[in-house]
Design a protein around this motif. Structure first.
Motif, mmCIF file in Angstrom:
data_model
loop_
_atom_site.group_PDB
_atom_site.id
_atom_site.type_symbol
_atom_site.label_atom_id
_atom_site.label_comp_id
_atom_site.label_asym_id
_atom_site.label_seq_id
_atom_site.Cartn_x
_atom_site.Cartn_y
_atom_site.Cartn_z
ATOM 1 N N ALA A 70 -3.855 24.623 -17.767
ATOM 2 C CA ALA A 70 -4.720 24.110 -16.706
ATOM 3 C C ALA A 70 -4.108 22.918 -15.977
ATOM 4 O O ALA A 70 -4.631 22.488 -14.945
ATOM 5 C CB ALA A 70 -6.080 23.725 -17.278
ATOM 6 N N TYR A 71 -3.029 22.379 -16.521
ATOM 7 C CA TYR A 71 -2.379 21.243 -15.850
ATOM 8 C C TYR A 71 -0.869 21.283 -16.105
ATOM 9 O O TYR A 71 -0.271 20.326 -16.570
ATOM 10 C CB TYR A 71 -2.976 19.906 -16.312
ATOM 11 N N ARG A 72 -0.251 22.398 -15.775
ATOM 12 C CA ARG A 72 1.198 22.518 -15.946
ATOM 13 C C ARG A 72 1.929 21.444 -15.147
ATOM 14 O O ARG A 72 2.959 20.928 -15.553
ATOM 15 C CB ARG A 72 1.678 23.908 -15.531
ATOM 16 N N GLY A 73 1.400 21.119 -14.009
ATOM 17 C CA GLY A 73 1.906 20.005 -13.223
ATOM 18 C C GLY A 73 0.728 19.227 -12.677
ATOM 19 O O GLY A 73 -0.344 19.801 -12.460
ATOM 20 N N TYR A 74 0.885 17.936 -12.483
ATOM 21 C CA TYR A 74 -0.215 17.175 -11.889
ATOM 22 C C TYR A 74 0.285 15.884 -11.253
ATOM 23 O O TYR A 74 1.348 15.363 -11.593
ATOM 24 C CB TYR A 74 -1.317 16.875 -12.915
ATOM 25 N N ILE A 75 -0.515 15.411 -10.318
ATOM 26 C CA ILE A 75 -0.349 14.090 -9.712
ATOM 27 C C ILE A 75 -1.653 13.362 -9.976
ATOM 28 O O ILE A 75 -2.722 13.857 -9.622
ATOM 29 C CB ILE A 75 -0.073 14.183 -8.202
ATOM 30 N N GLN A 76 -1.572 12.212 -10.614
ATOM 31 C CA GLN A 76 -2.784 11.512 -11.028
ATOM 32 C C GLN A 76 -2.712 10.039 -10.646
ATOM 33 O O GLN A 76 -1.685 9.389 -10.826
ATOM 34 C CB GLN A 76 -2.957 11.636 -12.545
ATOM 35 N N TYR A 77 -3.841 9.539 -10.123
ATOM 36 C CA TYR A 77 -3.950 8.097 -9.864
ATOM 37 C C TYR A 77 -5.018 7.532 -10.781
ATOM 38 O O TYR A 77 -6.174 7.967 -10.741
ATOM 39 C CB TYR A 77 -4.311 7.797 -8.410
ATOM 40 N N MET A 78 -4.625 6.579 -11.626
ATOM 41 C CA MET A 78 -5.539 5.961 -12.576
ATOM 42 C C MET A 78 -6.014 4.630 -11.994
ATOM 43 O O MET A 78 -5.236 3.691 -11.838
ATOM 44 C CB MET A 78 -4.846 5.732 -13.918
ATOM 45 N N HIS A 79 -7.307 4.567 -11.652
ATOM 46 C CA HIS A 79 -7.838 3.347 -11.035
ATOM 47 C C HIS A 79 -7.903 2.192 -12.025
ATOM 48 O O HIS A 79 -7.739 1.033 -11.639
ATOM 49 C CB HIS A 79 -9.228 3.633 -10.456
ATOM 50 N N ASN A 80 -8.138 2.497 -13.295
ATOM 51 C CA ASN A 80 -8.139 1.459 -14.316
ATOM 52 C C ASN A 80 -6.690 1.157 -14.699
ATOM 53 O O ASN A 80 -6.139 1.705 -15.638
ATOM 54 C CB ASN A 80 -8.934 1.915 -15.547
ATOM 55 N N GLY A 81 -6.062 0.283 -13.943
ATOM 56 C CA GLY A 81 -4.649 -0.032 -14.130
ATOM 57 C C GLY A 81 -3.843 0.164 -12.861
ATOM 58 O O GLY A 81 -2.741 -0.334 -12.727
ATOM 59 N N ASP A 82 -4.419 0.918 -11.909
ATOM 60 C CA ASP A 82 -3.780 1.128 -10.603
ATOM 61 C C ASP A 82 -2.348 1.612 -10.711
ATOM 62 O O ASP A 82 -1.410 0.987 -10.222
ATOM 63 C CB ASP A 82 -3.837 -0.154 -9.761
ATOM 64 N N TYR A 83 -2.158 2.749 -11.378
ATOM 65 C CA TYR A 83 -0.837 3.353 -11.445
ATOM 66 C C TYR A 83 -0.942 4.847 -11.164
ATOM 67 O O TYR A 83 -2.003 5.457 -11.291
ATOM 68 C CB TYR A 83 -0.173 3.107 -12.801
ATOM 69 N N MET A 84 0.178 5.413 -10.741
ATOM 70 C CA MET A 84 0.235 6.829 -10.391
ATOM 71 C C MET A 84 1.205 7.542 -11.304
ATOM 72 O O MET A 84 2.283 7.022 -11.603
ATOM 73 C CB MET A 84 0.649 7.008 -8.924
ATOM 74 N N ARG A 85 0.810 8.750 -11.745
ATOM 75 C CA ARG A 85 1.634 9.518 -12.677
ATOM 76 C C ARG A 85 1.954 10.890 -12.084
ATOM 77 O O ARG A 85 1.127 11.499 -11.409
ATOM 78 C CB ARG A 85 0.905 9.694 -14.012
#
Length: 195
Positions: free
Chosen positions: A57-72
């Protein structure tokens, strides 16, 4: 929604590519897609090749975590790159301690190459505004003759090159703008040549 099941927002004209299932358009303006979450949650775009509640369900992803303000960024269900709130980029590490921090098990290689034998150079500008202009920078180069080049320059034209040991405490080798070369041991000159 058109007859083919494609969702069109802001337009009635579908893309010429049949694989485009969602089109968001603005006739005469910028076009933005917003993912909004609470400040302690993440917004994510996931790429899947299955529908089960597992890694498919998430072989690839772009994620922005607001708690910490970082992007993965992830591939093969594994995080590969992170951009921290300070702008540091980590490849293979989630806690980069520099502007670019690469980490992996075993030998790691970074390649700077020319596809048409034009030479390859790494430019370092710590003397002025960081734009590698004005003769106030240094570089390490591999030229078209296959030679390794170390160059130091500054606006006065008298940049020197130093090789240091013991965490930078001792100068081991000094190559000076005058042509002088010094070899030292614990900052005591052992060999000196003049041009």
């Amino acid at each position: 929604i058109d007859a083919s099941g494609r969702l069109l927002l802001g337009t009635t004209i579908p893309s010429g590519y049949s694989s485009r299932k969602l089109t968001v358009a603005a006739a005469d303006d910028d076009c933005v897609i917003e993912i909004r979450t609470a400040t302690d949650h993440a917004g994510q775009l996931a790429f899947s090749d299955g529908y089960a509640a597992d890694e498919t369900a998430y072989r690839g992803y772009i994620q922005y975590m607001h708690n910490g303000d970082y992007m993965r960024f992830a591939t093969a269900s594994t995080e590969r790159l992170v951009i921290t709130s300070t702008g540091n980029v980590g490849i293979g590490t989630t806690t980069p301690s520099a502007a670019l921090h690469c980490l992996k098990s075993g030998q790691i290689n970074l390649i700077v190459g020319s596809s048409n034998a034009g030479g390859a150079y790494l430019v370092l500008d710590g003397d002025a505004n960081g734009d590698s202009n004005g003769g106030d920078y240094a570089y390490i180069g591999h030229d078209t003759n296959g030679d390794l080049i170390l160059v130091a320059d500054n606006p006065a034209g008298n940049g020197n090159i130093f090789l240091k040991s013991n965490g930078g405490t001792y100068q081991a080798v000094g190559c000076y703008e005058s042509g002088e070369v010094q070899l030292r041991y614990q900052n005591t000159t052992k060999l000196e040549t003049n041009s």
